[in-house]
Design an enzyme around this catalytic site. Structure first.
Site, PDB file in Angstrom:
ATOM      1  N   SER A 121       0.830  -1.213   0.000  1.00 19.99           N
ATOM      2  CA  SER A 121       0.000   0.000   0.000  1.00 19.99           C
ATOM      3  C   SER A 121       0.856   1.251   0.000  1.00 19.99           C
ATOM      4  O   SER A 121       0.349   2.339  -0.217  1.00 19.99           O
ATOM      5  CB  SER A 121      -0.935  -0.004   1.209  1.00 19.99           C
ATOM      6  OG  SER A 121      -0.223  -0.307   2.381  1.00 19.99           O
ATOM      7  N   HIS A 142      -2.069  -2.723  -6.754  1.00 21.17           N
ATOM      8  CA  HIS A 142      -2.636  -2.366  -5.454  1.00 21.17           C
ATOM      9  C   HIS A 142      -4.161  -2.507  -5.504  1.00 21.17           C
ATOM     10  O   HIS A 142      -4.843  -1.737  -6.173  1.00 21.17           O
ATOM     11  CB  HIS A 142      -2.216  -0.920  -5.135  1.00 21.17           C
ATOM     12  CG  HIS A 142      -2.607  -0.448  -3.778  1.00 21.17           C
ATOM     13  ND1 HIS A 142      -2.715   0.882  -3.456  1.00 21.17           N
ATOM     14  CD2 HIS A 142      -2.921  -1.119  -2.650  1.00 21.17           C
ATOM     15  CE1 HIS A 142      -3.063   1.010  -2.190  1.00 21.17           C
ATOM     16  NE2 HIS A 142      -3.209  -0.189  -1.681  1.00 21.17           N
ATOM     17  N   GLU A 154      -4.919  -0.003  -8.516  1.00 21.82           N
ATOM     18  CA  GLU A 154      -3.945   1.068  -8.752  1.00 21.82           C
ATOM     19  C   GLU A 154      -2.666   0.379  -9.234  1.00 21.82           C
ATOM     20  O   GLU A 154      -2.112  -0.459  -8.521  1.00 21.82           O
ATOM     21  CB  GLU A 154      -3.702   1.830  -7.442  1.00 21.82           C
ATOM     22  CG  GLU A 154      -2.890   3.091  -7.594  1.00 21.82           C
ATOM     23  CD  GLU A 154      -2.740   3.833  -6.251  1.00 21.82           C
ATOM     24  OE1 GLU A 154      -2.692   3.175  -5.192  1.00 21.82           O
ATOM     25  OE2 GLU A 154      -2.664   5.070  -6.267  1.00 21.82           O
ATOM     26  N   ASN A 192      -3.264   6.332  -1.243  1.00 18.09           N
ATOM     27  CA  ASN A 192      -3.011   6.583   0.178  1.00 18.09           C
ATOM     28  C   ASN A 192      -2.454   7.974   0.461  1.00 18.09           C
ATOM     29  O   ASN A 192      -2.559   8.471   1.574  1.00 18.09           O
ATOM     30  CB  ASN A 192      -2.111   5.495   0.752  1.00 18.09           C
ATOM     31  CG  ASN A 192      -2.930   4.245   1.032  1.00 18.09           C
ATOM     32  OD1 ASN A 192      -4.044   4.344   1.542  1.00 18.09           O
ATOM     33  ND2 ASN A 192      -2.411   3.086   0.680  1.00 18.09           N
TER      34      ASN A 192
HETATM   35  N1  3HC Z   1     -16.752 -10.303  -0.687  1.00 20.66           N
HETATM   36  C1  3HC Z   1     -17.757 -10.277  -1.539  1.00 20.66           C
HETATM   37  N2  3HC Z   1     -18.774  -9.394  -1.484  1.00 20.66           N
HETATM   38  C2  3HC Z   1     -18.767  -8.496  -0.465  1.00 20.66           C
HETATM   39  C3  3HC Z   1     -17.728  -8.460   0.487  1.00 20.66           C
HETATM   40  C4  3HC Z   1     -16.682  -9.417   0.344  1.00 20.66           C
HETATM   41  N3  3HC Z   1     -15.649  -9.449   1.188  1.00 20.66           N
HETATM   42  N4  3HC Z   1     -17.982  -7.462   1.361  1.00 20.66           N
HETATM   43  C5  3HC Z   1     -19.126  -6.883   0.973  1.00 20.66           C
HETATM   44  N5  3HC Z   1     -19.589  -7.514  -0.127  1.00 20.66           N
HETATM   45  C6  3HC Z   1     -20.767  -7.139  -0.920  1.00 20.66           C
HETATM   46  C7  3HC Z   1     -22.070  -7.395  -0.216  1.00 20.66           C
HETATM   47  O1  3HC Z   1     -22.533  -8.696  -0.448  1.00 20.66           O
HETATM   48  C8  3HC Z   1     -22.983  -6.347  -0.851  1.00 20.66           C
HETATM   49  O2  3HC Z   1     -23.425  -6.788  -2.129  1.00 20.66           O
HETATM   50  P1  3HC Z   1     -24.733  -6.128  -2.844  1.00 20.66           P
HETATM   51  O3  3HC Z   1     -24.326  -4.764  -3.288  1.00 20.66           O
HETATM   52  O4  3HC Z   1     -25.023  -7.031  -3.982  1.00 20.66           O
HETATM   53  O5  3HC Z   1     -25.796  -6.092  -1.803  1.00 20.66           O
HETATM   54  C9  3HC Z   1     -22.057  -5.167  -1.101  1.00 20.66           C
HETATM   55  O6  3HC Z   1     -20.731  -5.701  -1.097  1.00 20.66           O
HETATM   56  C10 3HC Z   1     -22.183  -4.155  -0.013  1.00 20.66           C
HETATM   57  O7  3HC Z   1     -21.990  -4.821   1.253  1.00 20.66           O
HETATM   58  P2  3HC Z   1     -22.987  -4.675   2.485  1.00 20.66           P
HETATM   59  O8  3HC Z   1     -24.402  -4.468   2.036  1.00 20.66           O
HETATM   60  O9  3HC Z   1     -22.724  -5.813   3.416  1.00 20.66           O
HETATM   61  O10 3HC Z   1     -22.458  -3.424   3.274  1.00 20.66           O
HETATM   62  P3  3HC Z   1     -22.304  -1.943   2.803  1.00 20.66           P
HETATM   63  O11 3HC Z   1     -23.348  -1.506   1.849  1.00 20.66           O
HETATM   64  O12 3HC Z   1     -22.143  -1.237   4.090  1.00 20.66           O
HETATM   65  O13 3HC Z   1     -20.925  -1.918   2.003  1.00 20.66           O
HETATM   66  C11 3HC Z   1     -18.600  -1.790   1.813  1.00 20.66           C
HETATM   67  C12 3HC Z   1     -19.749  -2.403   2.550  1.00 20.66           C
HETATM   68  C13 3HC Z   1     -18.542  -2.303   0.376  1.00 20.66           C
HETATM   69  C14 3HC Z   1     -17.333  -2.223   2.554  1.00 20.66           C
HETATM   70  C15 3HC Z   1     -18.785  -0.223   1.809  1.00 20.66           C
HETATM   71  O14 3HC Z   1     -19.019   0.244   3.100  1.00 20.66           O
HETATM   72  C16 3HC Z   1     -17.613   0.524   1.233  1.00 20.66           C
HETATM   73  O15 3HC Z   1     -17.457   0.660   0.038  1.00 20.66           O
HETATM   74  N6  3HC Z   1     -16.739   1.061   2.136  1.00 20.66           N
HETATM   75  C17 3HC Z   1     -15.521   1.758   1.758  1.00 20.66           C
HETATM   76  C18 3HC Z   1     -14.448   0.737   1.502  1.00 20.66           C
HETATM   77  C19 3HC Z   1     -13.162   1.381   1.113  1.00 20.66           C
HETATM   78  O16 3HC Z   1     -12.988   2.582   1.037  1.00 20.66           O
HETATM   79  N7  3HC Z   1     -12.166   0.530   0.859  1.00 20.66           N
HETATM   80  C20 3HC Z   1     -10.855   0.955   0.535  1.00 20.66           C
HETATM   81  C21 3HC Z   1     -10.004   0.865   1.760  1.00 20.66           C
HETATM   82  S1  3HC Z   1      -8.375   1.463   1.440  1.00 20.66           S
HETATM   83  C22 3HC Z   1      -7.535   0.107   0.914  1.00 20.66           C
HETATM   84  O17 3HC Z   1      -8.026  -0.994   0.882  1.00 20.66           O
HETATM   85  C23 3HC Z   1      -6.141   0.370   0.458  1.00 20.66           C
HETATM   86  C24 3HC Z   1      -5.093   0.118   1.494  1.00 20.66           C
HETATM   87  O18 3HC Z   1      -3.856   0.390   0.918  1.00 20.66           O
HETATM   88  C25 3HC Z   1      -5.248   0.898   2.769  1.00 20.66           C
END
Ligand code: 3HC
Length: 286
Positions: A121, A142, A154, A192
């Site tokens: 990251s 990434h 990325e 990031n």
């Molecule tokens: N595998 C498969 N599907 C998944 C999943 C997983 N691990 N996690 C969630 N899902 C699916 C759910 O089944 C759901 O599907 P649907 O749209 O068909 O209903 C969809 O994703 C949304 O999940 P939920 O309904 O359970 O929950 P939310 O609507 O609250 O969404 C979330 C959860 C997708 C995590 C959303 O809150 C989100 O987008 N959050 C921001 C995440 C983000 O910013 N990530 C980047 C982090 S930074 C990073 O990773 C980089 C590193 O370098 C730090």
């Protein structure tokens, strides 16, 4: 250039198991490399659970799920696992010395044509590429958590990454149903460098008593349409990971604007790491 069919993913943690999931779901043969059988089993259980979630949502069929699982193998032997890989994606913890050791071994055992990618990251792609004898075939790939859901890959070119390799990885990311966005190597890349100062500033708001964690998150969710507030997201990423990345930005740019909030440092010292420890800015069921 040889077509990419066989992929080895090193590390089955949060990012690693998600990466294995998307490759297997998109018809690639994947070998998941872990250090212990229990860790490999746990990663496969997580992948199964996430594939089930997609079956329940009718995004894939039961036979799609079974086919994806059949394409996954696990291995405890890094040298064997990479010996027929066309691409290796490393997703181990963000410790340079650990990644160095792993890439030196991969470089010795993987065929000459194998592309080496890291899911780091924030560690320099150029510095990691330099520990191998093939910096032109080394690239940053990434992914974002949760990997099966987030559209972005990325792609980060190190100083010596070959343009053909970058294009191959872009096309490959599209085959995974993702949208590749390319950046040059620089601390924190784009994602990031933009995300972490926002999270850090949200933590400063709590530290300085400007607002509660709930209020800070509500502002960003309701006012800026973020799916998660920055503090909920920090917990989800892991507060230790956020601190590591901020330190890479701070040291990389030597600019005080990236200094981690003392509250973040204190929470990590206390073992409050977010979702994975059961408590961060909010509380979770372990
Ligand atoms: N595998 C498969 N599907 C998944 C999943 C997983 N691990 N996690 C969630 N899902 C699916 C759910 O089944 C759901 O599907 P649907 O749209 O068909 O209903 C969809 O994703 C949304 O999940 P939920 O309904 O359970 O929950 P939310 O609507 O609250 O969404 C979330 C959860 C997708 C995590 C959303 O809150 C989100 O987008 N959050 C921001 C995440 C983000 O910013 N990530 C980047 C982090 S930074 C990073 O990773 C980089 C590193 O370098 C730090």
């Amino acid at each position: 250039m040889k077509d990419i069919r066989n992929v080895a993913v090193i590390g089955g943690g949060t990012m690693g198991n998600g990466i294995v999931h998307v490759f297997a779901q998109n018809n690639f043969n994947v070998t998941l490399v872990e250090t212990k059988k229990e860790l490999a089993n746990r990663a496969i259980e997580t992948i199964e659970r996430n594939l089930d979630r997609m079956v329940t949502k009718e995004k894939i069929s039961v036979s799609d799920k079974e086919d994806a699982l059949k394409r996954i193998q696990t291995s405890l032997k890094l040298d064997e696992a990479v010996s027929d890989a066309d691409l290796v994606v490393e997703a181990v913890p963000e410790i340079f010395e650990l990644k160095r050791k792993i890439f030196e071994e991969i470089d010795k055992s993987a065929p000459e044509h194998t592309i080496l990618a890291t899911n780091t990251s924030s560690i320099s792609i150029t510095k990691l590429a330099a520990v191998t004898g093939r910096p032109e075939k080394f690239i940053g790939m990434h992914f974002f958590n949760p990997v099966p859901v987030m559209k972005l890959v990325e792609i980060i070119r190190g100083l010596e990454t070959d343009q053909n390799i970058a294009e191959t990885i872009q096309k490959l990311s599209e085959k995974l149903g993702k949208v590749p966005v390319t950046a040059n190597d620089s601390p924190g890349f784009v994602s990031n460098r933009v995300l972490m100062p926002m999270i850090n500033e949200a933590i400063f708001c709590v530290y300085e008593g400007v607002a509660t964690p709930e209020a800070v998150d509500d502002v960003m969710k309701l006012g800026m349409a973020h799916p998660m507030g920055p503090l909920r997201l920090a917990d989800f990423i892991g507060l230790d990971v956020c601190l590591d990345i901020l330190n890479v930005l701070y040291e990389g740019f030597k600019d005080p604007k990236y200094r981690p909030s003392p509250l973040l440092v204190k929470m990590v010292d206390a073992g409050k790491l977010g979702d994975k420890s059961g408590e961060g800015f909010f509380k979770y069921d372990k």
